[in-house]
Write a protein that holds these residues in place. Structure first.
Motif, short mmCIF file in Angstrom:
data_model
loop_
_atom_site.label_atom_id
_atom_site.label_comp_id
_atom_site.label_asym_id
_atom_site.label_seq_id
_atom_site.Cartn_x
_atom_site.Cartn_y
_atom_site.Cartn_z
N TRP A 98 34.35 34.51 22.70
CA TRP A 98 35.38 34.70 21.67
C TRP A 98 36.77 34.43 22.25
O TRP A 98 37.58 33.72 21.66
CB TRP A 98 35.30 36.11 21.11
N GLU A 99 37.04 34.99 23.40
CA GLU A 99 38.35 34.82 24.02
C GLU A 99 38.58 33.36 24.43
O GLU A 99 39.65 32.81 24.19
CB GLU A 99 38.48 35.74 25.24
N GLU B 102 33.76 35.32 14.98
CA GLU B 102 33.94 36.71 15.37
C GLU B 102 33.03 36.99 16.57
O GLU B 102 31.93 36.44 16.65
CB GLU B 102 33.63 37.65 14.22
N ALA B 103 33.48 37.86 17.46
CA ALA B 103 32.70 38.15 18.67
C ALA B 103 31.32 38.70 18.32
O ALA B 103 30.31 38.24 18.84
CB ALA B 103 33.45 39.13 19.57
N GLY B 104 31.29 39.67 17.42
CA GLY B 104 30.02 40.30 17.06
C GLY B 104 29.20 39.51 16.06
O GLY B 104 28.06 39.86 15.79
N THR C 125 29.19 36.05 27.31
CA THR C 125 29.13 37.27 26.50
C THR C 125 29.87 37.00 25.20
O THR C 125 30.73 36.10 25.14
CB THR C 125 29.82 38.45 27.22
N CYS D 113 29.78 34.43 17.65
CA CYS D 113 29.69 34.33 19.12
C CYS D 113 28.39 34.97 19.61
O CYS D 113 27.64 34.36 20.37
CB CYS D 113 30.90 34.99 19.77
N ASN D 114 28.14 36.19 19.15
CA ASN D 114 26.90 36.86 19.52
C ASN D 114 25.69 36.06 19.05
O ASN D 114 24.73 35.88 19.80
CB ASN D 114 26.86 38.27 18.94
N ALA E 17 32.30 38.63 23.88
CA ALA E 17 33.74 38.78 24.12
C ALA E 17 34.29 37.63 24.95
O ALA E 17 35.38 37.12 24.67
CB ALA E 17 34.02 40.11 24.81
N SER F 51 38.31 34.02 15.90
CA SER F 51 39.00 33.18 16.87
C SER F 51 38.57 31.72 16.72
O SER F 51 37.44 31.45 16.33
CB SER F 51 38.65 33.69 18.27
N PRO G 173 39.91 39.54 13.46
CA PRO G 173 38.76 39.53 14.38
C PRO G 173 38.16 38.16 14.67
O PRO G 173 37.23 38.06 15.46
CB PRO G 173 37.75 40.42 13.66
#
Length: 166
Positions: free
Chosen positions: A101-102, A66-68, A96, A71-72, A98, A60, A58
């Motif tokens: 993260w990407e 992690e996105a959540g 966002t 990143c969040n 996501a 990156s 999860p």
């Protein structure tokens, strides 16, 4: 990726970007950012390696966001959000979790901006000593499986590189 190349192509440009937004480029920040990237990914993986050896976890980037999580956090924290959202706009990334993260998987400058902001929002001063650096890393990244045995070597690698560059 080598530590020298990450410093030259991601950390220095990210800190220049942030300097224009009022966050000083300081040697202790460079050292901590580099040590954390070495600790998190060994500069070998842009995606978290899972138990079967595949890069499908999860997290990156070399800093393993992690996105959540990170990143969040950088997109919502009262101090980092305005800067992180502007960086997303400047780098044509959806602001966002996501989207960030990407993008940070291959955009090392954007990932380094997020990493510096993650350190910036801590209430502590930038660390000058290895043990304080480890504590800030733990406080900011909250790794699920910390590896204290590797921290000193990663800190030393970062410290020696920056002393040589000074």
């Amino acid at each position: 990726m080598t530590p020298e190349l990450l410093l030259k192509t991601a950390i220095v440009p990210a800190l220049a970007y942030l300097h224009e937004r009022g966050i000083e480029d300081k040697l202790p920040a460079r050292r901590l950012m580099l040590a954390i990237a070495l600790q998190e990914s060994g500069l070998r993986h842009r995606r978290q390696v899972v138990s079967d050896g595949s890069e499908s976890g999860p997290a990156s980037s070399f800093w393993q966001f992690e996105a959540g999580g990170g990143c969040n956090g950088m997109l919502t924290h009262r101090t980092s959000a305005p800067i992180m959202r502007q960086a997303c706009a400047d780098f044509n990334v959806a602001p966002t979790p996501a989207g960030l993260w990407e993008a940070m998987r291959y955009n090392d400058v954007l990932a380094a901006i997020a990493a510096r902001l993650m350190i910036y929002v801590l209430p502590s001063m930038l660390p000058e000593r290895v043990e304080l650096g480890y504590q800030q890393y733990i406080n900011a990244w909250r790794p699920g499986k910390p590896k204290p045995a590797t921290w000193s070597a990663n800190w030393s690698t970062a410290d020696n590189l920056l002393k040589g560059a000074a």
